[in-house]
Design a protein around this motif. Structure first.
Motif, PDB file in Angstrom:
ATOM      1  N   TYR A  11       0.971   4.051  -2.983  1.00 51.52           N
ATOM      2  CA  TYR A  11       0.777   5.472  -2.676  1.00 51.52           C
ATOM      3  C   TYR A  11       1.938   6.296  -3.240  1.00 51.52           C
ATOM      4  O   TYR A  11       1.734   7.334  -3.874  1.00 51.52           O
ATOM      5  N   GLY A  60       0.756  -3.073   7.220  1.00 50.49           N
ATOM      6  CA  GLY A  60       0.938  -2.243   6.037  1.00 50.49           C
ATOM      7  C   GLY A  60       0.136  -0.956   6.098  1.00 50.49           C
ATOM      8  O   GLY A  60       0.628   0.111   5.718  1.00 50.49           O
ATOM      9  N   GLU A  61      -1.097  -1.033   6.581  1.00 50.94           N
ATOM     10  CA  GLU A  61      -1.925   0.173   6.745  1.00 50.94           C
ATOM     11  C   GLU A  61      -1.311   1.118   7.774  1.00 50.94           C
ATOM     12  O   GLU A  61      -1.291   2.331   7.578  1.00 50.94           O
ATOM     13  N   GLU A  62      -0.803   0.568   8.853  1.00 45.88           N
ATOM     14  CA  GLU A  62      -0.173   1.393   9.891  1.00 45.88           C
ATOM     15  C   GLU A  62       1.061   2.109   9.332  1.00 45.88           C
ATOM     16  O   GLU A  62       1.289   3.287   9.614  1.00 45.88           O
ATOM     17  N   ARG A  69       0.832  -1.213   0.000  1.00 47.43           N
ATOM     18  CA  ARG A  69       0.000   0.000   0.000  1.00 47.43           C
ATOM     19  C   ARG A  69       0.863   1.257   0.000  1.00 47.43           C
ATOM     20  O   ARG A  69       0.564   2.229  -0.687  1.00 47.43           O
ATOM     21  N   LEU A  70       1.937   1.241   0.772  1.00 46.63           N
ATOM     22  CA  LEU A  70       2.852   2.382   0.807  1.00 46.63           C
ATOM     23  C   LEU A  70       3.469   2.606  -0.574  1.00 46.63           C
ATOM     24  O   LEU A  70       3.506   3.732  -1.075  1.00 46.63           O
ATOM     25  N   ALA A 117      -1.300  -7.192   6.582  1.00 43.52           N
ATOM     26  CA  ALA A 117      -2.079  -6.141   5.927  1.00 43.52           C
ATOM     27  C   ALA A 117      -2.359  -4.983   6.889  1.00 43.52           C
ATOM     28  O   ALA A 117      -2.277  -3.807   6.507  1.00 43.52           O
ATOM     29  N   GLU A 118      -2.682  -5.292   8.140  1.00 44.19           N
ATOM     30  CA  GLU A 118      -2.897  -4.246   9.145  1.00 44.19           C
ATOM     31  C   GLU A 118      -1.604  -3.472   9.387  1.00 44.19           C
ATOM     32  O   GLU A 118      -1.614  -2.253   9.531  1.00 44.19           O
ATOM     33  N   LEU A 171       1.612   2.887   6.156  1.00 44.32           N
ATOM     34  CA  LEU A 171       1.140   3.912   5.228  1.00 44.32           C
ATOM     35  C   LEU A 171       0.721   5.166   5.993  1.00 44.32           C
ATOM     36  O   LEU A 171       1.086   6.279   5.620  1.00 44.32           O
ATOM     37  N   HIS A 172      -0.031   5.011   7.076  1.00 41.58           N
ATOM     38  CA  HIS A 172      -0.471   6.165   7.870  1.00 41.58           C
ATOM     39  C   HIS A 172       0.722   6.872   8.521  1.00 41.58           C
ATOM     40  O   HIS A 172       0.741   8.101   8.609  1.00 41.58           O
TER      41      HIS A 172
END
Length: 130
Positions: free
Chosen positions: A19, A101-103, A15-16, A98-99, A105-106
């Motif tokens: 982006y 990865g979201e962390e 995800r990063l 996946a979680e 990215l944020h």
């Protein structure tokens, strides 16, 4: 940690990287350059932008090219926190890649906003250097 990063690379950094590819100018401004053959936006083993493949227990960040002290501090803020999160959560917590990865990215999005504002760490460095 390195082994898990290698196995779950796409879930952790996918995800990063998406982006960053979609925001190339922002990526270049933050890291000091854009993706290249030595820092790829895809899993390319040794030349991936985030490289867990080395002889040492490290994660190599291949994208930084420092252009200013503000940019250096913003990148340093991100990579230290990213590595800390990976070390802590991949070794002790039951978190899905996946979680994670979201962390990450944020965290990166937070780091981008730091790059455009004065860093308290910079003031401290300048005070001691002067």
């Amino acid at each position: 940690m390195k082994e898990k990063v290698s196995v779950y690379y796409h879930a952790i950094f996918g995800r990063l990287l998406e982006y960053m590819v979609q925001h190339r100018q922002e990526t270049s401004d933050f890291w000091g350059r854009n993706f290249c053959r030595y820092a790829c936006s895809r899993w390319d083993g040794r030349y991936s932008a985030f490289n867990p493949l080395s002889d040492y227990p490290t994660l190599e960040y291949r994208l930084p090219r420092f252009r200013s002290k503000e940019q250096f501090l913003a990148v340093l803020w991100f990579v230290r926190r990213c590595t800390s999160i990976l070390n802590r959560k991949l070794s002790t917590e039951n978190v899905s890649p996946a979680e994670l990865g979201e962390e990450i990215l944020h965290l990166y999005i937070r780091a981008l906003s730091r790059e455009h504002s004065p860093a308290p760490e910079l003031e401290l460095v300048e005070r001691h250097a002067g």
